[in-house]
Design a protein around this motif. Structure first.
Motif, PDB file in Angstrom:
ATOM      1  N   LYS A  62       0.850  -1.182   0.000  1.00 32.58           N
ATOM      2  CA  LYS A  62       0.000   0.000   0.000  1.00 32.58           C
ATOM      3  C   LYS A  62       0.889   1.236   0.000  1.00 32.58           C
ATOM      4  O   LYS A  62       1.986   1.230   0.568  1.00 32.58           O
ATOM      5  CB  LYS A  62      -0.882   0.037   1.249  1.00 32.58           C
ATOM      6  CG  LYS A  62      -1.921  -1.042   1.313  1.00 32.58           C
ATOM      7  CD  LYS A  62      -2.714  -0.913   2.609  1.00 32.58           C
ATOM      8  CE  LYS A  62      -3.716  -2.025   2.748  1.00 32.58           C
ATOM      9  NZ  LYS A  62      -4.464  -1.930   4.019  1.00 32.58           N
ATOM     10  N   GLN A  64       0.576   3.906   1.702  1.00 35.08           N
ATOM     11  CA  GLN A  64       0.829   4.333   3.080  1.00 35.08           C
ATOM     12  C   GLN A  64       1.962   3.531   3.723  1.00 35.08           C
ATOM     13  O   GLN A  64       2.781   4.072   4.457  1.00 35.08           O
ATOM     14  CB  GLN A  64      -0.449   4.228   3.919  1.00 35.08           C
ATOM     15  CG  GLN A  64      -0.317   4.818   5.304  1.00 35.08           C
ATOM     16  CD  GLN A  64       0.065   6.302   5.285  1.00 35.08           C
ATOM     17  OE1 GLN A  64      -0.368   7.072   4.452  1.00 35.08           O
ATOM     18  NE2 GLN A  64       0.928   6.686   6.218  1.00 35.08           N
ATOM     19  N   THR A  78       3.787  10.620  -2.889  1.00 33.92           N
ATOM     20  CA  THR A  78       2.868  10.271  -3.972  1.00 33.92           C
ATOM     21  C   THR A  78       3.388  10.813  -5.308  1.00 33.92           C
ATOM     22  O   THR A  78       3.355  10.115  -6.321  1.00 33.92           O
ATOM     23  CB  THR A  78       1.455  10.811  -3.684  1.00 33.92           C
ATOM     24  OG1 THR A  78       1.014  10.254  -2.429  1.00 33.92           O
ATOM     25  CG2 THR A  78       0.476  10.426  -4.770  1.00 33.92           C
ATOM     26  N   PRO A  94      -5.004  -1.112  -8.363  1.00 32.10           N
ATOM     27  CA  PRO A  94      -6.142  -0.731  -7.520  1.00 32.10           C
ATOM     28  C   PRO A  94      -6.632  -1.914  -6.680  1.00 32.10           C
ATOM     29  O   PRO A  94      -6.625  -3.052  -7.123  1.00 32.10           O
ATOM     30  CB  PRO A  94      -7.220  -0.295  -8.510  1.00 32.10           C
ATOM     31  CG  PRO A  94      -6.636  -0.410  -9.869  1.00 32.10           C
ATOM     32  CD  PRO A  94      -5.306  -1.062  -9.772  1.00 32.10           C
ATOM     33  N   CYS A  95      -7.051  -1.607  -5.471  1.00 29.02           N
ATOM     34  CA  CYS A  95      -7.610  -2.629  -4.582  1.00 29.02           C
ATOM     35  C   CYS A  95      -9.037  -2.921  -5.029  1.00 29.02           C
ATOM     36  O   CYS A  95      -9.832  -2.000  -5.232  1.00 29.02           O
ATOM     37  CB  CYS A  95      -7.586  -2.133  -3.135  1.00 29.02           C
ATOM     38  SG  CYS A  95      -8.298  -3.281  -1.960  1.00 29.02           S
ATOM     39  N   ASP A  98     -11.596  -1.947  -2.043  1.00 31.98           N
ATOM     40  CA  ASP A  98     -11.638  -0.569  -1.540  1.00 31.98           C
ATOM     41  C   ASP A  98     -10.997   0.354  -2.568  1.00 31.98           C
ATOM     42  O   ASP A  98      -9.779   0.348  -2.749  1.00 31.98           O
ATOM     43  CB  ASP A  98     -10.915  -0.478  -0.194  1.00 31.98           C
ATOM     44  CG  ASP A  98     -11.072   0.868   0.482  1.00 31.98           C
ATOM     45  OD1 ASP A  98     -11.511   1.842  -0.184  1.00 31.98           O
ATOM     46  OD2 ASP A  98     -10.743   0.965   1.678  1.00 31.98           O
ATOM     47  N   ARG A  99     -11.804   1.146  -3.238  1.00 30.79           N
ATOM     48  CA  ARG A  99     -11.309   2.022  -4.309  1.00 30.79           C
ATOM     49  C   ARG A  99     -10.297   3.052  -3.821  1.00 30.79           C
ATOM     50  O   ARG A  99      -9.516   3.581  -4.587  1.00 30.79           O
ATOM     51  CB  ARG A  99     -12.469   2.765  -4.982  1.00 30.79           C
ATOM     52  CG  ARG A  99     -13.415   1.879  -5.735  1.00 30.79           C
ATOM     53  CD  ARG A  99     -14.481   2.665  -6.441  1.00 30.79           C
ATOM     54  NE  ARG A  99     -15.055   3.701  -5.571  1.00 30.79           N
ATOM     55  CZ  ARG A  99     -15.750   4.734  -6.002  1.00 30.79           C
ATOM     56  NH1 ARG A  99     -15.971   4.876  -7.273  1.00 30.79           N
ATOM     57  NH2 ARG A  99     -16.238   5.610  -5.153  1.00 30.79           N
ATOM     58  N   ARG A 100     -10.318   3.351  -2.530  1.00 32.40           N
ATOM     59  CA  ARG A 100      -9.397   4.352  -1.990  1.00 32.40           C
ATOM     60  C   ARG A 100      -7.992   3.812  -1.811  1.00 32.40           C
ATOM     61  O   ARG A 100      -7.042   4.570  -1.679  1.00 32.40           O
ATOM     62  CB  ARG A 100      -9.912   4.871  -0.642  1.00 32.40           C
ATOM     63  CG  ARG A 100     -11.252   5.565  -0.736  1.00 32.40           C
ATOM     64  CD  ARG A 100     -11.817   5.794   0.624  1.00 32.40           C
ATOM     65  NE  ARG A 100     -12.124   4.493   1.217  1.00 32.40           N
ATOM     66  CZ  ARG A 100     -12.554   4.299   2.440  1.00 32.40           C
ATOM     67  NH1 ARG A 100     -12.721   5.309   3.244  1.00 32.40           N
ATOM     68  NH2 ARG A 100     -12.814   3.087   2.893  1.00 32.40           N
ATOM     69  N   VAL A 101      -7.839   2.499  -1.798  1.00 35.83           N
ATOM     70  CA  VAL A 101      -6.539   1.868  -1.560  1.00 35.83           C
ATOM     71  C   VAL A 101      -5.882   1.520  -2.891  1.00 35.83           C
ATOM     72  O   VAL A 101      -6.514   0.961  -3.785  1.00 35.83           O
ATOM     73  CB  VAL A 101      -6.695   0.601  -0.692  1.00 35.83           C
ATOM     74  CG1 VAL A 101      -5.364  -0.104  -0.519  1.00 35.83           C
ATOM     75  CG2 VAL A 101      -7.309   0.949   0.645  1.00 35.83           C
TER      76      VAL A 101
END
Length: 145
Positions: A62, A64, A78, A94-95, A98-101
């Motif tokens: 990830k 993060q 980033t 892309p995850c 979870d689209r945010r990950v």
């Protein structure tokens, strides 16, 4: 052997101040060395750090997690990854749940670049230290922080 007093043509009120100035001066010296070393490879020391993190992970990470493992925890991680992606050295995955990950993975081209960069480039920076001295220096820097 270097002498900070001679290098910057200055004297110091005490050894603690001298040590602090020496650490800052040496940090800048290392940064300049790394910038010059990585320039021909088209990457920055921070981008190299990201590639090494990904290579060591042996799987995608990830964003993060990469930021947490970086030596220089710059807020522009980033953007650094955007540049690596544009060069084809990493890819974003892309995850599905979870689209945010977003996961980051090093590409074959990224691995080839790391192979082209000498593993011992940074060893040259500490070549004048014995193994024992290097341990003492590391311990002292840990104690300082």
């Amino acid at each position: 052997m270097g002498d900070i007093s001679k290098d910057i043509n200055s004297s110091f009120a005490n050894n603690k101040l001298k040590a602090l100035i020496n650490v800052m001066y040496t940090s800048n010296w290392i940064t300049n060395h790394q910038n010059n070393f990585f320039k021909p490879f088209g990457i920055s020391p921070q981008q190299y750090n990201i590639l090494r993190i990904l290579k060591g992970a042996k799987s995608s990470l990830k964003v993060q997690t990469i930021k947490e493992r970086m030596i220089d925890r710059a807020p522009n991680a980033t953007r650094l990854m955007d540049k690596l992606c544009a060069k084809g050295l990493i890819e974003r995955i892309p995850c599905e749940s979870d689209r945010r990950v977003v996961f980051i993975e090093i590409t074959k081209k990224g691995l080839e670049l790391l192979d082209a960069i000498a593993d011992d480039f940074d060893v040259q920076l500490v070549k004048n230290l014995t193994e024992e001295e290097a341990g003492q220096l590391s311990d002292l820097l840990d104690k300082m922080r």
